[in-house]
Design a protein around this motif. Structure first.
Motif, PDB file in Angstrom:
ATOM      1  N   LEU B   7     -53.072 -66.719  72.384  1.00 43.73           N
ATOM      2  CA  LEU B   7     -54.149 -67.589  71.892  1.00 43.73           C
ATOM      3  C   LEU B   7     -54.866 -68.185  73.095  1.00 43.73           C
ATOM      4  O   LEU B   7     -54.272 -68.894  73.894  1.00 43.73           O
ATOM      5  N   ASP B   8     -56.147 -67.849  73.211  1.00 45.35           N
ATOM      6  CA  ASP B   8     -56.953 -68.368  74.320  1.00 45.35           C
ATOM      7  C   ASP B   8     -57.839 -69.487  73.767  1.00 45.35           C
ATOM      8  O   ASP B   8     -58.753 -69.237  72.991  1.00 45.35           O
ATOM      9  N   VAL B   9     -57.539 -70.723  74.148  1.00 46.90           N
ATOM     10  CA  VAL B   9     -58.316 -71.839  73.587  1.00 46.90           C
ATOM     11  C   VAL B   9     -59.442 -72.274  74.516  1.00 46.90           C
ATOM     12  O   VAL B   9     -60.123 -73.256  74.243  1.00 46.90           O
ATOM     13  N   ARG B  10     -59.638 -71.535  75.599  1.00 49.38           N
ATOM     14  CA  ARG B  10     -60.688 -71.957  76.534  1.00 49.38           C
ATOM     15  C   ARG B  10     -62.081 -72.003  75.896  1.00 49.38           C
ATOM     16  O   ARG B  10     -62.844 -72.928  76.146  1.00 49.38           O
ATOM     17  N   PRO B  11     -62.416 -70.983  75.033  1.00 43.11           N
ATOM     18  CA  PRO B  11     -63.747 -71.067  74.405  1.00 43.11           C
ATOM     19  C   PRO B  11     -63.895 -72.322  73.550  1.00 43.11           C
ATOM     20  O   PRO B  11     -64.950 -72.950  73.535  1.00 43.11           O
ATOM     21  N   ILE B  12     -62.818 -72.692  72.838  1.00 47.74           N
ATOM     22  CA  ILE B  12     -62.885 -73.896  71.989  1.00 47.74           C
ATOM     23  C   ILE B  12     -63.112 -75.124  72.863  1.00 47.74           C
ATOM     24  O   ILE B  12     -63.942 -75.984  72.572  1.00 47.74           O
ATOM     25  N   SER B  41     -57.708 -74.319  79.722  1.00 45.35           N
ATOM     26  CA  SER B  41     -58.374 -74.625  80.986  1.00 45.35           C
ATOM     27  C   SER B  41     -57.722 -75.804  81.708  1.00 45.35           C
ATOM     28  O   SER B  41     -58.239 -76.316  82.670  1.00 45.35           O
ATOM     29  N   PHE B  42     -56.564 -76.247  81.196  1.00 42.63           N
ATOM     30  CA  PHE B  42     -55.797 -77.274  81.898  1.00 42.63           C
ATOM     31  C   PHE B  42     -54.358 -77.130  81.435  1.00 42.63           C
ATOM     32  O   PHE B  42     -54.076 -76.422  80.471  1.00 42.63           O
ATOM     33  N   LYS B  43     -53.453 -77.816  82.104  1.00 45.21           N
ATOM     34  CA  LYS B  43     -52.048 -77.748  81.689  1.00 45.21           C
ATOM     35  C   LYS B  43     -51.849 -78.635  80.464  1.00 45.21           C
ATOM     36  O   LYS B  43     -52.036 -79.840  80.546  1.00 45.21           O
ATOM     37  N   PRO B  44     -51.512 -78.043  79.332  1.00 48.81           N
ATOM     38  CA  PRO B  44     -51.488 -78.818  78.091  1.00 48.81           C
ATOM     39  C   PRO B  44     -50.192 -79.619  77.949  1.00 48.81           C
ATOM     40  O   PRO B  44     -49.361 -79.353  77.079  1.00 48.81           O
ATOM     41  N   THR B  45     -50.052 -80.636  78.807  1.00 48.47           N
ATOM     42  CA  THR B  45     -48.785 -81.373  78.868  1.00 48.47           C
ATOM     43  C   THR B  45     -48.312 -81.945  77.523  1.00 48.47           C
ATOM     44  O   THR B  45     -47.140 -81.804  77.190  1.00 48.47           O
ATOM     45  N   GLY B  65     -58.515 -70.636  88.982  1.00 49.62           N
ATOM     46  CA  GLY B  65     -59.694 -71.304  88.435  1.00 49.62           C
ATOM     47  C   GLY B  65     -59.333 -72.534  87.617  1.00 49.62           C
ATOM     48  O   GLY B  65     -60.106 -72.961  86.779  1.00 49.62           O
ATOM     49  N   GLY B  66     -58.140 -73.059  87.857  1.00 47.86           N
ATOM     50  CA  GLY B  66     -57.731 -74.259  87.118  1.00 47.86           C
ATOM     51  C   GLY B  66     -57.175 -73.933  85.731  1.00 47.86           C
ATOM     52  O   GLY B  66     -56.775 -74.816  84.992  1.00 47.86           O
ATOM     53  N   ASP B  67     -57.179 -72.650  85.359  1.00 53.20           N
ATOM     54  CA  ASP B  67     -56.680 -72.265  84.034  1.00 53.20           C
ATOM     55  C   ASP B  67     -55.159 -72.114  84.051  1.00 53.20           C
ATOM     56  O   ASP B  67     -54.565 -71.820  85.088  1.00 53.20           O
ATOM     57  N   TRP B  68     -54.572 -72.300  82.896  1.00 54.63           N
ATOM     58  CA  TRP B  68     -53.121 -72.216  82.777  1.00 54.63           C
ATOM     59  C   TRP B  68     -52.736 -71.242  81.664  1.00 54.63           C
ATOM     60  O   TRP B  68     -53.401 -71.152  80.645  1.00 54.63           O
ATOM     61  N   GLN B  69     -51.630 -70.550  81.926  1.00 52.25           N
ATOM     62  CA  GLN B  69     -51.034 -69.737  80.872  1.00 52.25           C
ATOM     63  C   GLN B  69     -49.645 -70.283  80.612  1.00 52.25           C
ATOM     64  O   GLN B  69     -48.845 -70.464  81.528  1.00 52.25           O
ATOM     65  N   VAL B  70     -49.385 -70.598  79.347  1.00 52.48           N
ATOM     66  CA  VAL B  70     -48.070 -71.137  78.998  1.00 52.48           C
ATOM     67  C   VAL B  70     -47.444 -70.235  77.941  1.00 52.48           C
ATOM     68  O   VAL B  70     -48.059 -69.957  76.903  1.00 52.48           O
TER      69      VAL B  70
END
Lengths: 453, 176
Positions: B7-12, B41-45, B65-70
């Motif tokens: 799930l890529d939430v960057r567009p949202i 686009s950030f670490k979803p703590t 680019g500041g993006d994170w994959q978890v």
């Protein structure tokens, strides 16, 4: 960001508070040393340094720090960003340092360097813009706004106006503006800058925030009746007249006198309704015994009422210009700083308690919020503070400058005493050893807050 | 080897939107044994905590680019049907009747929150606590989320009393 309903702790609010208190102490020390008003004139560069240490350094940083914590509580939603407040703080501090350097140039202490005026404008503008962006996005995510949040949004619009006027003045001082419109604002706009700042940004925001804080801490009924709605409407109207009509008139080269009178009468009606609401909050409270912060807020509110009466009387007699110094002093220190210190005393204890003990509540014995403070000791400093402010205001009225400096020294001492109490609260120094740090609790840091994790 | 639903939430996020609902929906519909690969686009703590409380373990790495994959991997406790997301008000399903009622309306803040949390510590998973409060407990929600409890709350029609229900977490939710 990820929306979990409810509010969290603000990471950098304590850093704002620490910087704010440092500027309060600095401003008071300058008054003790005889720097600026009343020894220098009201528009002297030295006075401008003093005034901006208090209005930007102390009051605005205090208000911004409080709003980063409080706006999410008001709208029951997360802050837009818990990181942006730090660069905003650094920009404002840098901008304020350059602004002070600019005034030192006007005073002839520093050699002329126009770039400093430009730098002050850019940094302060950017810093406040970042504050507005962070708070504005937080509010926008909670649309439609409840009444206290509506007050805050008008307060934020007012700080935008205040900073814009300030930037126009600063660029004018630096010789950057040629436009006749801007020069008109520079020539006649000072009352607009002062009223939008003290009235719109600081007082109107404080009104909105105090509605909620007072009812929260005294268990009084929430205010959302017609009186409160009209307080909001009249205040907004007053500020719209002030900033809207005022700017047009002075840019066209006129004097702002009539606009100030019309906005002032509207603002007076707003304050009268606020007074009625405040009396109701105190009278209808469920708690008979109230905490120090609510008692001291009442003293500050009495100063607002007194300053308003005095200002109205002076306006009626046509002598505002003559007494504007003591009047503004009373508003800045009796009302705004008094309320600020009172609420600071509670907010620091509350956020420290929540940060430290929130994670272990119910799992281990924890102190109460009130165990983090020693009210009788702090109460003495608060009374000294207000007494000193009253004496100092009287001295300004009577032009008794040497006594004023003694009173300013008492203000400095009292503020330092309160500041020390805040540090002790933050360090958990008033909490008994056995309860201080239960397993799983973390010692709070002085300047920032552990958030979330 | 766990497979992942990506799930890529960057567009949202870029569109200024709010991905939380979408993430929780995806988690809820994960096939048995599958994990979630989230790209943001950030670490979803906060999410790490929320899903952690549902038994997921995670592995986060910055992908430039500041993006994170978890990668969230379901633990042994996380079943096919995770319980009602504890980090937001639960709206679906019937809850058992509260076994404890607190009236915290006349307590000074933060005492109402202290009493609710103290009560939840002595309750068994699945049990429900009811509390009457005089305002929306905004700081309490975070604490309930961290402890894996679900809640529902709303003002009563009088607009003055906030009624909060807390269901103790730790067991799979009942049928909706």
């Amino acid at each position: 960001m990820l929306a979990i309903p409810g509010a969290t702790l603000s990471r950098w609010t304590l850093a704002y508070f620490a910087a704010a208190v440092a500027f309060l102490l600095l401003g008071e020390a300058l008054m003790v040393l005889g720097f600026g008003y009343p020894i220098a004139g009201l528009r002297a560069p030295q006075t401008l340094i003093l005034v901006h240490c208090i209005t930007i350094g102390w009051l605005s940083l205090l208000m911004c720090g409080a709003l980063f914590q409080f706006v999410p509580v008001l709208v029951a939603g997360p802050i837009y960003s818990n990181s942006l407040p730090l660069p905003a703080l650094l920009l404002i501090l840098g901008g304020l340092a350059l602004l002070i350097a600019s005034f030192l140039q006007l005073a002839g202490v520093l050699p002329p360097l126009p770039a400093v005026f430009l730098g002050a404008s850019l940094l302060l503008g950017a810093g406040f813009l970042l504050v507005l962006w962070t708070l504005g996005r937080t509010l926008a995510a909670a649309w439609p706004l409840n009444l206290p949040a509506q007050f805050v949004s008008i307060g934020l619009a007012s700080v935008a106006a205040t900073v814009s006027y300030g930037i126009i003045f600063t660029l004018g001082f630096g010789g950057y503006s040629r436009s006749p419109l801007l020069l008109g604002i520079q020539a006649q706009g000072l009352p607009l800058h002062v009223s939008a700042g003290l009235g719109g940004w600081l007082t109107f925001t404080a009104i909105g925030v105090s509605h909620r804080l007072l009812s929260m801490f005294m268990l009084s009924p929430e205010l959302d009746g017609p009186t409160t709605r009209w307080t909001f409407r009249l205040g907004t109207l007053a500020l719209a007249i002030l900033v809207g009509a005022g700017t047009i008139v002075v840019a066209a080269g006129g004097g702002p006198g009539t606009v100030l009178v019309v906005a002032g009468i509207t603002g007076l009606a707003c304050l009268a309704l606020y007074g009625r609401d405040v009396l109701r909050l105190y009278r209808q409270r469920v708690r008979p015994a109230i905490e120090l912060n609510s008692r001291m807020a009442a003293v500050a509110l009495a100063h607002l009422a007194f300053a308003t009466l005095l200002l109205s009387a002076c306006a009626a007699a046509g002598v505002v210009r003559q007494y504007i110094g003591p009047l503004l002093f009373l508003i800045a220190f009796g009302w705004l700083s008094g309320l600020g210190l009172a609420k600071l005393y509670k907010i620091v204890a509350f956020v420290t308690w929540l940060e430290c003990y929130g994670p272990v509540l119910g799992k281990a014995p924890t102190p109460r919020v009130q165990d983090l403070v020693v009210e009788p000791r702090a109460a003495r400093w608060f009374w000294l503070y207000f007494a000193a402010v009253d004496v100092a205001s009287l001295c300004l009225l009577l032009e008794a400058v040497p006594v004023f400096r003694v009173a300013a020294a008492a203000m400095l001492l009292a503020s330092a005493g309160i500041a020390l109490e805040l540090v002790r609260t933050r360090r958990l120094a008033n909490v008994g050893e056995e309860l201080r740090l239960p397993a799983g609790a973390q010692q709070p840091r002085l300047l920032f807050t552990f958030v979330g994790n | 080897m766990t497979g992942f639903v990506e799930l890529d939430v960057r567009p949202i996020l870029r569109a200024g939107g709010e991905p939380f609902g979408k993430i929780m929906e995806t988690v809820k519909n994960l096939p048995q044994g599958q994990g979630l690969r989230l790209i943001a686009s950030f670490k979803p703590t906060p999410l790490l905590q929320v899903l952690g409380s549902q038994g997921f373990t995670h592995q986060a790495r910055e992908i430039g680019g500041g993006d994170w994959q978890v990668d969230f991997t379901p633990g042994s406790a996380a079943g096919k049907a995770p319980q009602a997301a504890p980090a937001r008000p639960a709206t679906e399903g019937n809850w058992p009747a509260p076994i404890q009622e607190l009236d915290n309306r006349l307590l000074d803040p933060p005492e109402p929150m202290v009493r609710v949390l103290a009560a939840t510590e002595s309750m068994a998973p699945g049990e429900v606590l009811a509390a009457l409060l005089c305002r929306e407990p905004v700081f309490l929600f975070k604490e309930l989320a961290k402890r894996g409890h679900a809640w529902r709350g709303a003002f009563e029609p009088d607009g003055k009393t906030y009624r909060l229900l807390v269901r103790i977490g730790g067991t799979p939710g009942e049928a909706a």
